[in-house]
Write an enzyme that holds these catalytic residues in place. Structure first.
Site, PDB file in Angstrom:
ATOM      1  N   GLY A 106       0.793  -1.226   0.000  1.00 15.87           N
ATOM      2  CA  GLY A 106       0.000   0.000   0.000  1.00 15.87           C
ATOM      3  C   GLY A 106       0.820   1.268   0.000  1.00 15.87           C
ATOM      4  N   CYS A 127     -25.842 -12.976 -21.038  1.00 20.25           N
ATOM      5  CA  CYS A 127     -25.528 -14.255 -20.391  1.00 20.25           C
ATOM      6  C   CYS A 127     -26.409 -14.518 -19.180  1.00 20.25           C
ATOM      7  CB  CYS A 127     -24.059 -14.322 -20.000  1.00 20.25           C
ATOM      8  SG  CYS A 127     -23.644 -13.355 -18.545  1.00 20.25           S
ATOM      9  N   CYS A 168     -27.707  -9.708 -16.710  1.00 15.76           N
ATOM     10  CA  CYS A 168     -27.046  -9.440 -17.983  1.00 15.76           C
ATOM     11  C   CYS A 168     -27.939  -9.917 -19.128  1.00 15.76           C
ATOM     12  CB  CYS A 168     -25.700 -10.151 -18.030  1.00 15.76           C
ATOM     13  SG  CYS A 168     -24.910 -10.087 -19.645  1.00 15.76           S
ATOM     14  N   CYS A 212     -18.544 -12.925 -19.657  1.00 16.91           N
ATOM     15  CA  CYS A 212     -19.808 -13.032 -20.374  1.00 16.91           C
ATOM     16  C   CYS A 212     -19.706 -14.084 -21.499  1.00 16.91           C
ATOM     17  CB  CYS A 212     -20.165 -11.666 -20.934  1.00 16.91           C
ATOM     18  SG  CYS A 212     -21.904 -11.450 -21.297  1.00 16.91           S
ATOM     19  N   CYS A 264     -22.841  -7.559 -18.980  1.00 20.98           N
ATOM     20  CA  CYS A 264     -21.644  -7.691 -18.159  1.00 20.98           C
ATOM     21  C   CYS A 264     -20.566  -6.747 -18.671  1.00 20.98           C
ATOM     22  CB  CYS A 264     -21.067  -9.100 -18.249  1.00 20.98           C
ATOM     23  SG  CYS A 264     -22.093 -10.350 -17.527  1.00 20.98           S
TER      24      CYS A 264
END
Lengths: 256, 309
Positions: free
Chosen positions: B50, B262, B259, B290, B284
């Site tokens: 970080g 899909c 979606c 997808c 998606c």
């Protein structure tokens, strides 16, 4: 009784000139100490040095923490200094715009010191902020307004609330009433007097206004040309000034 | 991505015109000294999760803001045996993704892929792939602004000090203001996180939907900011916590729709306007996810029809 803040021969100068020189004093818990003097006499430099906002050139500075430990402020590490400034100290600026965050609401301004020490409950932060707004005689309904929506005197009160919300023991104030009109000044002084007595605060106030000093301070330090020329109990210094400068200062207050 | 991705380019088609390395460039474009400098910065970044490590960002043959940081990190870690996948907003077919993929195909000759599971390095902008990553994979993020305190504290030196002292009260002020103004924490992308309980870090502009995937991810996550010249990292299995209030906990986006291609209800959906009359469609954002789901559905349908016949 051990002093809360103790300075010995404290010196801070700019290239060997100006600033303050050889200042020694003790500040006891619950005491209000006023530093008076004309412009350029080193009042603000002294206050900034005491609050560790500028580094002193020489001298000793000790502070007694809430746990009774005596801290040498001049050698204290940066994280400890910040912790101290966040938890045990407050600093009220002359211009509220310097002490407030202009881009966020009044509530966020009061809540910021709380969040800095780990408050993570939005509802509680907000509740505390509202309580403090009431204590400094601001309308708690205006909690979500930006500081710029408040008048000068209100902004100053907002700044005071922001500084007192963490329950500090020592508050530094740099001309808190300068730039406010007389009636607003009077109300603010009244508020400050109430707060300092109820919260048992130690306060260091810098001012050039003798009236402020007489109303708030227990003790007085008069500065001229960077040094303390006279100090003592407020009434004693103002009623029976010994140093020529103090005499001029007291004499030049306009009679009403 | 500004059109529903119904195209299905086969891997062979992609390979045919992308994997010819051009001569005259060093492997992965950058010279070896630069790559060494980048790797040193990366090692430090991995060692201090970080923490933003400064590095000497180079001019790259694409403008700042298009992924100069990510592309340098990828150039520093890519090897001849790697398989690269590049996504932009989850899609493999947007300008940014296509060009960066082609850039590495030309300058290294490595294999490229659209399948998340086949890739050893995934360079990404604005998304984390939906399918879970493994400890054999590296995820490289393109970061426009690595400093999470940027909007709150303009002084770089002061920001560094705040990070050094873990003095993060300021970021809570921003969340507080969000709730004041919007009733909830309205930050939806680049949602600040605390990495390994220490450094406040920007996750790059991924939607907050992806923030939970940062937490304890098996893959090594590297972040490169080219213009701001910072590199930081989240090593595999690093705890990453999204900031919040006790009474306003962190939440991810949810959709009522699934979606349209899909039928997924688990993935991040893009809302698209598909004709002039304002017809809307949710699909998606992760195109590979997808595709795979649609292939599965097709395969299942073929099986069933085979059984029926």
């Amino acid at each position: 009784m051990t002093p809360l803040l103790s300075a010995r021969a404290l010196t801070k100068q700019y290239g060997g000139r100006n600033g303050c020189r050889d200042v020694s004093f003790d500040l006891y818990p619950g005491e209000v100490l006023c530093i008076v003097g004309e412009s350029g006499s080193g009042k603000t430099t002294l206050l900034n040095t005491l609050a560790l906002r500028t580094e002193a050139d020489s001298g000793a500075l000790h502070y007694t923490g809430a746990n009774g430990e005596t801290l040498d402020l001049r050698t204290l590490s940066e994280p400890r200094r910040r912790l101290l400034a966040r938890t045990e100290w407050g600093f009220v600026q002359q211009n509220p715009r310097d002490g407030l965050r202009a881009g966020v609401s009044a509530g966020a301004n009061i809540g910021e010191p709380l969040m800095a020490v780990g408050a993570r409950h939005y509802g509680q932060i907000r509740h505390t902020a509202q309580q403090w707004m009431q204590r400094v005689e601001l309308d708690a309904m205006r909690i979500d307004e930006l500081p710029s929506a408040f008048s000068g005197g209100m902004q100053q009160r907002l700044q005071i609330a922001r500084n007192l919300v963490t329950g500090p023991r020592l508050v530094f104030m740099d001309e808190p009433t300068a730039g406010l009109d007389v009636s607003v000044q009077a109300r603010l002084l009244d508020l400050l007097r109430t707060l300092t007595t109820t919260l048992h605060l130690s306060v260091l106030i810098v001012t050039h206004d003798i009236g402020v000093a007489r109303l708030l301070a227990h003790r007085l330090m008069v500065m001229q040309g960077g040094t303390v020329v006279e100090s003592g109990l407020t009434d004693q210094v103002l009623d029976d000034p010994q140093h020529p400068y103090t005499q001029t200062l007291v004499a030049s207050v306009l009679p009403v | 991505m500004n059109a529903p991705d119904t195209l299905r380019t086969t891997a062979a088609e992609v390979a045919s015109h992308e994997t010819q390395a051009v001569s005259g460039y060093n492997f992965a474009y950058l010279d070896e000294q630069t790559k060494r400098m980048l790797r040193r910065a990366l090692l430090k970044a991995v060692a201090v999760p970080g923490y933003q490590v400064p590095f000497a960002s180079r001019e790259m043959p694409l403008p700042y803001g298009w992924g100069t940081g990510g592309i340098q990190v990828t150039a520093a870690i890519i090897g001849a045996k790697d398989t690269l996948k590049v996504i932009d907003q989850g899609s493999d077919d947007t300008t940014n993704a296509v060009n960066i993929r082609r850039f590495f195909a030309r300058t290294t000759g490595v294999a490229t892929t659209r399948r998340t599971s086949e890739a050893s390095i995934v360079q990404t902008r604005h998304r984390i792939p939906e399918s879970p990553l493994t400890d054999k994979q590296i995820l490289v993020y393109q970061v426009p602004m690595p400093e999470p305190l940027f909007r709150l504290e303009p002084r770089v030196a002061e920001c560094k000090k705040l990070h050094a002292l873990a003095d993060y009260g300021l970021i809570s002020v921003k969340l507080y203001e969000d709730i004041v103004q919007h009733g909830s924490i309205a930050t939806t992308y680049d949602y600040p996180v605390t990495v390994n309980g220490r450094y406040l870090t920007s996750p790059s502009p991924i939607p907050k939907f992806d923030n939970p995937k940062l937490h304890m991810n098996a893959a090594l996550q590297l972040f490169g900011a080219g213009r701001e010249r910072r590199i930081y990292a989240m090593p595999p299995y690093t705890p990453v916590k999204s900031l919040d209030f006790d009474d306003h906990p962190f939440e991810v986006e949810r959709w009522d729709e699934c979606c349209a291609l899909c039928g997924s209800r688990e993935s991040f959906l893009d809302e698209m306007i598909v004709d002039d009359s304002g017809k809307r469609m949710f699909v998606c954002s992760d195109s590979d996810y997808c595709h795979e789901r649609r292939e599965d559905i097709d395969a299942r349908a073929t099986n069933e029809s085979g059984e029926n016949a």
